[in-house]
Design a protein around this motif. Structure first.
Motif, PDB file in Angstrom:
ATOM      1  N   MET A 134     -49.578 -68.335 -20.764  1.00 40.29           N
ATOM      2  CA  MET A 134     -49.687 -66.989 -20.205  1.00 40.29           C
ATOM      3  C   MET A 134     -51.123 -66.515 -20.308  1.00 40.29           C
ATOM      4  SD  MET A 134     -47.879 -63.433 -21.343  1.00 40.29           S
ATOM      5  CE  MET A 134     -48.781 -63.389 -22.871  1.00 40.29           C
ATOM      6  N   LYS A 135     -51.711 -66.154 -19.209  1.00 44.13           N
ATOM      7  CA  LYS A 135     -53.061 -65.615 -19.205  1.00 44.13           C
ATOM      8  C   LYS A 135     -52.985 -64.109 -19.170  1.00 44.13           C
ATOM      9  CE  LYS A 135     -57.330 -65.579 -16.529  1.00 44.13           C
ATOM     10  NZ  LYS A 135     -57.977 -66.058 -15.301  1.00 44.13           N
ATOM     11  N   THR A 136     -53.663 -63.451 -20.089  1.00 43.69           N
ATOM     12  CA  THR A 136     -53.642 -61.996 -20.119  1.00 43.69           C
ATOM     13  C   THR A 136     -55.052 -61.466 -20.225  1.00 43.69           C
ATOM     14  OG1 THR A 136     -53.409 -61.999 -22.508  1.00 43.69           O
ATOM     15  CG2 THR A 136     -51.389 -61.852 -21.213  1.00 43.69           C
ATOM     16  N   THR A 137     -55.394 -60.508 -19.372  1.00 48.73           N
ATOM     17  CA  THR A 137     -56.656 -59.792 -19.461  1.00 48.73           C
ATOM     18  C   THR A 137     -56.321 -58.326 -19.613  1.00 48.73           C
ATOM     19  OG1 THR A 137     -57.702 -61.400 -18.007  1.00 48.73           O
ATOM     20  CG2 THR A 137     -58.854 -59.321 -18.365  1.00 48.73           C
ATOM     21  N   LEU A 138     -56.617 -57.782 -20.777  1.00 50.07           N
ATOM     22  CA  LEU A 138     -56.175 -56.429 -21.079  1.00 50.07           C
ATOM     23  C   LEU A 138     -57.326 -55.456 -21.008  1.00 50.07           C
ATOM     24  CD1 LEU A 138     -53.915 -57.198 -24.153  1.00 50.07           C
ATOM     25  CD2 LEU A 138     -53.249 -56.935 -21.767  1.00 50.07           C
TER      26      LEU A 138
ATOM     27  N   GLU B  13     -55.319 -57.511 -15.067  1.00 46.42           N
ATOM     28  CA  GLU B  13     -55.718 -56.402 -15.936  1.00 46.42           C
ATOM     29  C   GLU B  13     -54.667 -55.303 -15.861  1.00 46.42           C
ATOM     30  OE1 GLU B  13     -59.884 -55.256 -16.101  1.00 46.42           O
ATOM     31  OE2 GLU B  13     -59.258 -53.194 -15.741  1.00 46.42           O
ATOM     32  N   TYR B  14     -54.210 -54.867 -17.021  1.00 46.99           N
ATOM     33  CA  TYR B  14     -53.170 -53.845 -17.083  1.00 46.99           C
ATOM     34  C   TYR B  14     -53.565 -52.757 -18.063  1.00 46.99           C
ATOM     35  CZ  TYR B  14     -50.226 -57.226 -14.671  1.00 46.99           C
ATOM     36  OH  TYR B  14     -49.725 -58.102 -13.760  1.00 46.99           O
ATOM     37  N   ILE B  15     -53.045 -51.594 -17.821  1.00 45.89           N
ATOM     38  CA  ILE B  15     -53.259 -50.460 -18.725  1.00 45.89           C
ATOM     39  C   ILE B  15     -51.899 -50.048 -19.281  1.00 45.89           C
ATOM     40  CG2 ILE B  15     -54.089 -48.084 -18.925  1.00 45.89           C
ATOM     41  CD1 ILE B  15     -55.945 -48.631 -16.582  1.00 45.89           C
ATOM     42  N   PHE B  16     -51.872 -49.700 -20.539  1.00 48.49           N
ATOM     43  CA  PHE B  16     -50.634 -49.301 -21.195  1.00 48.49           C
ATOM     44  C   PHE B  16     -50.701 -47.841 -21.609  1.00 48.49           C
ATOM     45  CE2 PHE B  16     -48.554 -53.390 -21.749  1.00 48.49           C
ATOM     46  CZ  PHE B  16     -49.607 -54.268 -21.507  1.00 48.49           C
ATOM     47  N   GLU B  17     -49.529 -47.226 -21.663  1.00 52.63           N
ATOM     48  CA  GLU B  17     -49.425 -45.857 -22.154  1.00 52.63           C
ATOM     49  C   GLU B  17     -48.451 -45.816 -23.327  1.00 52.63           C
ATOM     50  OE1 GLU B  17     -50.273 -43.185 -18.149  1.00 52.63           O
ATOM     51  OE2 GLU B  17     -48.292 -43.164 -19.063  1.00 52.63           O
ATOM     52  N   VAL B  18     -48.881 -45.174 -24.385  1.00 52.37           N
ATOM     53  CA  VAL B  18     -48.001 -44.892 -25.510  1.00 52.37           C
ATOM     54  C   VAL B  18     -47.615 -43.422 -25.399  1.00 52.37           C
ATOM     55  CG1 VAL B  18     -47.799 -44.796 -28.022  1.00 52.37           C
ATOM     56  CG2 VAL B  18     -49.144 -46.609 -26.953  1.00 52.37           C
ATOM     57  N   ARG B  19     -46.335 -43.166 -25.183  1.00 52.19           N
ATOM     58  CA  ARG B  19     -45.865 -41.791 -25.001  1.00 52.19           C
ATOM     59  C   ARG B  19     -45.025 -41.388 -26.202  1.00 52.19           C
ATOM     60  NH1 ARG B  19     -43.998 -41.697 -18.584  1.00 52.19           N
ATOM     61  NH2 ARG B  19     -45.902 -42.682 -17.766  1.00 52.19           N
ATOM     62  N   ALA B  20     -45.360 -40.249 -26.783  1.00 55.56           N
ATOM     63  CA  ALA B  20     -44.681 -39.801 -27.997  1.00 55.56           C
ATOM     64  C   ALA B  20     -44.119 -38.402 -27.822  1.00 55.56           C
ATOM     65  CB  ALA B  20     -45.650 -39.815 -29.176  1.00 55.56           C
TER      66      ALA B  20
ATOM     67  N   ALA C 262     -42.291 -44.441 -26.744  1.00 56.50           N
ATOM     68  CA  ALA C 262     -41.998 -45.467 -25.739  1.00 56.50           C
ATOM     69  C   ALA C 262     -43.315 -46.028 -25.227  1.00 56.50           C
ATOM     70  CB  ALA C 262     -41.182 -44.887 -24.589  1.00 56.50           C
ATOM     71  N   LEU C 263     -43.266 -47.270 -24.734  1.00 54.18           N
ATOM     72  CA  LEU C 263     -44.452 -47.941 -24.203  1.00 54.18           C
ATOM     73  C   LEU C 263     -44.277 -48.171 -22.710  1.00 54.18           C
ATOM     74  CD1 LEU C 263     -47.191 -49.351 -24.846  1.00 54.18           C
ATOM     75  CD2 LEU C 263     -45.889 -51.465 -25.129  1.00 54.18           C
ATOM     76  N   TYR C 264     -45.286 -47.815 -21.924  1.00 53.92           N
ATOM     77  CA  TYR C 264     -45.277 -47.987 -20.472  1.00 53.92           C
ATOM     78  C   TYR C 264     -46.462 -48.846 -20.054  1.00 53.92           C
ATOM     79  CZ  TYR C 264     -41.862 -44.175 -20.246  1.00 53.92           C
ATOM     80  OH  TYR C 264     -40.742 -43.389 -20.404  1.00 53.92           O
ATOM     81  N   CYS C 265     -46.345 -49.460 -18.863  1.00 56.09           N
ATOM     82  CA  CYS C 265     -47.386 -50.370 -18.381  1.00 56.09           C
ATOM     83  C   CYS C 265     -47.688 -50.090 -16.916  1.00 56.09           C
ATOM     84  CB  CYS C 265     -46.934 -51.822 -18.568  1.00 56.09           C
ATOM     85  SG  CYS C 265     -48.127 -53.052 -17.989  1.00 56.09           S
ATOM     86  N   SER C 266     -48.940 -50.330 -16.528  1.00 58.53           N
ATOM     87  CA  SER C 266     -49.341 -50.077 -15.146  1.00 58.53           C
ATOM     88  C   SER C 266     -48.775 -51.097 -14.163  1.00 58.53           C
ATOM     89  CB  SER C 266     -50.874 -50.083 -15.045  1.00 58.53           C
ATOM     90  OG  SER C 266     -51.399 -51.339 -15.429  1.00 58.53           O
ATOM     91  N   LYS C 267     -48.106 -52.149 -14.661  1.00 58.09           N
ATOM     92  CA  LYS C 267     -47.544 -53.169 -13.768  1.00 58.09           C
ATOM     93  C   LYS C 267     -46.556 -52.569 -12.773  1.00 58.09           C
ATOM     94  CE  LYS C 267     -43.687 -54.513 -16.771  1.00 58.09           C
ATOM     95  NZ  LYS C 267     -42.632 -54.056 -15.864  1.00 58.09           N
ATOM     96  N   ASP C 268     -45.865 -51.477 -13.165  1.00 57.69           N
ATOM     97  CA  ASP C 268     -44.938 -50.792 -12.259  1.00 57.69           C
ATOM     98  C   ASP C 268     -45.313 -49.328 -12.091  1.00 57.69           C
ATOM     99  OD1 ASP C 268     -44.296 -49.816 -14.733  1.00 57.69           O
ATOM    100  OD2 ASP C 268     -42.142 -50.195 -14.583  1.00 57.69           O
TER     101      ASP C 268
END
Length: 288
Positions: free
Chosen positions: A1-5, A100-107, A54-60
């Motif tokens: 798996m190749k990941t560029t964060l 390249e993806y961006i994540f969101e941590v929502r609290a 919860a954790l969200y991702c820019s993939k969707d």
């Protein structure tokens, strides 16, 4: 798996108390095999607050929270502080993860621990804890039990894995060790906020209170969420091997044995440090 964060740069919090500005900071990604670990801190919190995270991702486009997540930094009752960790099992949610993806941590502030006065009563307890002499044995026994069960689980992975890959009986013993560890973990995780309140109110030393909170972060954060959860997730592969659900079982066994051996070494070092910290802090509490 190749990941560029990308650098994580998001803070979303639904705050029920507008006069108190909680902050999610230091969000750092870490790729570990087919998993991504998201480290972050919850700062500027009140001692009696817990959070739904919860954790969200820019993939969707952040449409839905990621489902296959674990760790001390995710779920309905996350305690605030440093070194919160979310572990995302990437390939259980997506087939590939490249780019390249961006994540969101929502609290969201979900609930509060009841305010405590000079007498502290633990939830679901019939006896009130009213002094350090009563609080210390409770704290010491729970912390020591957690460390002992974590060490037993480490030993089970170290010595039972070769047999567990071939024998259902050995696999059952490994599962028993996991159950005993989970019991000790759930007790410490459940009582953490109460124990921190005990130390703050009965010992009345800011430095000691901070050191005890750091100990809880180290036990439930680094030790559990990073090391032990990573080992526990190997059991699924072990079950697949024992039940003949993998292709090229010999290759999978060799790779799995190698991975577990490396994880056990890391966990052993972590547990040595955890025990050293716990012994020092428990000694200080017993003498003060």
């Amino acid at each position: 798996m190749k990941t560029t964060l990308s650098v994580f740069a998001c803070i979303m919090a639904c705050i029920t108390n507008a006069i108190y500005a909680q902050r999610i900071t230091s969000i750092i990604p870490q790729a570990v095999g087919t998993k991504i670990l998201v480290h972050y801190n919850i700062e500027d919190f009140k001692d009696d607050q817990v959070f739904e995270v919860a954790l969200y991702c820019s993939k969707d486009q952040y449409a839905q929270a990621l489902q296959h997540v674990s760790g001390n930094g995710i779920g309905n009752a996350v305690t605030p502080g440093a070194d919160r960790v979310i572990i995302w099992d990437v390939l259980k949610d997506v087939d590939t993860f490249v780019g390249e993806y961006i994540f969101e941590v929502r609290a969201l502030i979900k609930s509060k621990v009841s305010e405590m006065n000079s007498t502290i009563v633990m939830t679901n307890r019939s006896v009130a804890i009213t002094s350090k002499d009563e609080a210390y044995p409770e704290i010491s026994n729970t912390v020591t039990d957690y460390i002992n069960e974590a060490k037993d689980l480490k030993d089970a992975f170290q010595f039972l894995i070769p047999q567990a890959l071939e024998s259902r009986q050995a696999l059952a013993k490994l599962s028993d060790a996991m159950e005993q560890y989970n019991r000790a973990f759930e007790k410490l995780n459940k009582e953490r906020l109460t124990y921190e309140k005990y130390v703050s109110m009965f010992w009345k030393r800011d430095v000691m209170t901070l050191e005890f909170k750091n100990l809880m972060d180290y036990a439930l954060g680094e030790t559990h969420s990073v090391n032990i959860l990573t080992l526990n997730q190997k059991v699924t592969t072990i079950n697949d091997i024992v039940n003949n659900r993998v292709k090229r079982p010999g290759e999978v066994k060799r790779e799995l044995t190698k991975d577990i051996g490396e994880e056990v070494i890391r966990l052993d070092k972590r547990l040595q440090e955890l025990e050293r910290r716990a012994n020092r802090i428990l000694y200080d509490l017993s003498q003060d």
